[in-house]
Design an enzyme around this catalytic site. Structure first.
Site, PDB file in Angstrom:
ATOM      1  N   TYR A 172       0.802  -1.226   0.000  1.00 19.26           N
ATOM      2  CA  TYR A 172       0.000   0.000   0.000  1.00 19.26           C
ATOM      3  C   TYR A 172       0.838   1.281   0.000  1.00 19.26           C
ATOM      4  O   TYR A 172       0.332   2.346   0.322  1.00 19.26           O
ATOM      5  CB  TYR A 172      -0.940   0.006   1.217  1.00 19.26           C
ATOM      6  CG  TYR A 172      -1.956  -1.106   1.185  1.00 19.26           C
ATOM      7  CD1 TYR A 172      -3.139  -0.970   0.461  1.00 19.26           C
ATOM      8  CD2 TYR A 172      -1.737  -2.303   1.864  1.00 19.26           C
ATOM      9  CE1 TYR A 172      -4.073  -1.987   0.431  1.00 19.26           C
ATOM     10  CE2 TYR A 172      -2.667  -3.329   1.831  1.00 19.26           C
ATOM     11  CZ  TYR A 172      -3.836  -3.160   1.118  1.00 19.26           C
ATOM     12  OH  TYR A 172      -4.774  -4.175   1.080  1.00 19.26           O
ATOM     13  N   HIS A 208      -4.665   6.341   2.185  1.00 21.96           N
ATOM     14  CA  HIS A 208      -4.927   5.884   3.549  1.00 21.96           C
ATOM     15  C   HIS A 208      -3.635   5.803   4.366  1.00 21.96           C
ATOM     16  O   HIS A 208      -3.670   5.862   5.597  1.00 21.96           O
ATOM     17  CB  HIS A 208      -5.600   4.501   3.494  1.00 21.96           C
ATOM     18  CG  HIS A 208      -6.606   4.272   4.577  1.00 21.96           C
ATOM     19  ND1 HIS A 208      -7.202   5.286   5.302  1.00 21.96           N
ATOM     20  CD2 HIS A 208      -7.143   3.111   5.065  1.00 21.96           C
ATOM     21  CE1 HIS A 208      -8.046   4.770   6.169  1.00 21.96           C
ATOM     22  NE2 HIS A 208      -8.021   3.457   6.061  1.00 21.96           N
ATOM     23  N   PHE A 213      -1.871  -3.536   9.527  1.00 22.05           N
ATOM     24  CA  PHE A 213      -2.994  -2.895   8.852  1.00 22.05           C
ATOM     25  C   PHE A 213      -3.610  -1.779   9.699  1.00 22.05           C
ATOM     26  O   PHE A 213      -3.534  -1.793  10.929  1.00 22.05           O
ATOM     27  CB  PHE A 213      -4.056  -3.936   8.498  1.00 22.05           C
ATOM     28  CG  PHE A 213      -3.645  -4.831   7.364  1.00 22.05           C
ATOM     29  CD1 PHE A 213      -3.845  -4.443   6.041  1.00 22.05           C
ATOM     30  CD2 PHE A 213      -3.037  -6.057   7.616  1.00 22.05           C
ATOM     31  CE1 PHE A 213      -3.464  -5.264   4.992  1.00 22.05           C
ATOM     32  CE2 PHE A 213      -2.649  -6.880   6.569  1.00 22.05           C
ATOM     33  CZ  PHE A 213      -2.848  -6.486   5.253  1.00 22.05           C
ATOM     34  N   ASN A 239      -6.686  -1.054  10.494  1.00 24.12           N
ATOM     35  CA  ASN A 239      -7.715  -1.388  11.490  1.00 24.12           C
ATOM     36  C   ASN A 239      -7.163  -2.130  12.711  1.00 24.12           C
ATOM     37  O   ASN A 239      -7.908  -2.434  13.633  1.00 24.12           O
ATOM     38  CB  ASN A 239      -8.862  -2.171  10.855  1.00 24.12           C
ATOM     39  CG  ASN A 239      -8.423  -3.493  10.252  1.00 24.12           C
ATOM     40  OD1 ASN A 239      -7.237  -3.831  10.256  1.00 24.12           O
ATOM     41  ND2 ASN A 239      -9.376  -4.245   9.730  1.00 24.12           N
ATOM     42  N   ASN A 269     -11.163   4.007  11.153  1.00 24.35           N
ATOM     43  CA  ASN A 269     -10.905   2.688  11.735  1.00 24.35           C
ATOM     44  C   ASN A 269      -9.587   2.627  12.501  1.00 24.35           C
ATOM     45  O   ASN A 269      -9.484   1.921  13.517  1.00 24.35           O
ATOM     46  CB  ASN A 269     -10.921   1.620  10.643  1.00 24.35           C
ATOM     47  CG  ASN A 269     -12.321   1.321  10.135  1.00 24.35           C
ATOM     48  OD1 ASN A 269     -13.300   1.502  10.868  1.00 24.35           O
ATOM     49  ND2 ASN A 269     -12.433   0.890   8.893  1.00 24.35           N
TER      50      ASN A 269
END
Length: 214
Positions: free
Chosen positions: A39, A44, A88, A90, A140
């Site tokens: 990513y 994000h 991640f 979250n 999140n």
């Protein structure tokens, strides 16, 4: 095995609201996002991108190990450490809890937590500081942090702009935040956002923002 009282004290030490005391402040600036291999450069994970730029432009080129955790540091600014959360978005709170606990265990410091994260409701190039006890507002990563650590942190929101289709398509937000910045947008972040965040951190070193609560 921890008694209930010991467990409560342990939990409260992690979730406390930062306040001034007789110890010098240690500011831990953390970025939250998704794994870099997959990513890198996505909206994000803009917190990771800004943290990397801060390391390069502000001289945080050295590593300080505390209880097995590696933090980026600058000997000219011993009251600031930088840390990129693994894993991640979250799971940000779970992945941050142990390094944060390691700093909380240092008796010589008054640790203060500052979280760098993406913000849909700010235009690209804009930055905003949020106080302790602020709502996660559906983010999140912040919800995970509040679950594991509580609301005793400041946040530096980094604008990633808006997706004009998100009101029409419920999946548009997910696609948008996981999309990559263009080269022009990345340059805008480098030129506009990194200096703003660096200036805010300098203000925090003078104890501005860090002890404010809602």
């Amino acid at each position: 095995m921890l008694s209930f009282l010991q467990f409560a004290r342990k939990a409260s030490s992690l979730t406390r609201i930062a306040a001034p005391n007789d110890k010098p402040v240690l500011i831990l600036v953390v970025s939250i996002g998704n794994p870099e291999a997959q990513y890198h450069g996505t909206r994000h994970s803009v917190g990771h991108l800004i943290l990397k730029n801060l390391c390069e432009s502000q001289g945080f080129s050295q590593i300080k190990q505390i209880n097995g955790f590696k933090f980026r540091c600058n000997t000219d600014k011993p009251d600031v450490l930088l840390y990129q959360t693994p894993g991640f978005m979250n799971l940000s709170g779970k992945n941050l809890a142990k390094p944060w606990k390691a700093l909380m265990a240092q008796p010589q410091w008054n640790p203060v937590l500052v979280v760098l994260h993406d913000e849909l409701d700010l235009d690209l190039g804009k930055v905003r500081v949020r106080k302790q006890n602020s709502s996660a507002r559906g983010h999140n990563g912040l919800k995970s942090i509040q679950q594991h650590i509580g609301k005793g942190y400041n946040a530096i929101q980094i604008g990633i702009g808006r997706d004009s289709n998100r009101e029409k398509d419920p999946d548009a937000v997910s696609r948008y935040v996981l999309s990559k910045f263009s080269a022009q947008e990345a340059e805008q972040l480098h030129q506009q956002v990194v200096p703003q965040v660096a200036a805010i951190i300098e203000e925090m070193r003078q104890h501005k923002h860090i002890f404010e609560t809602l």
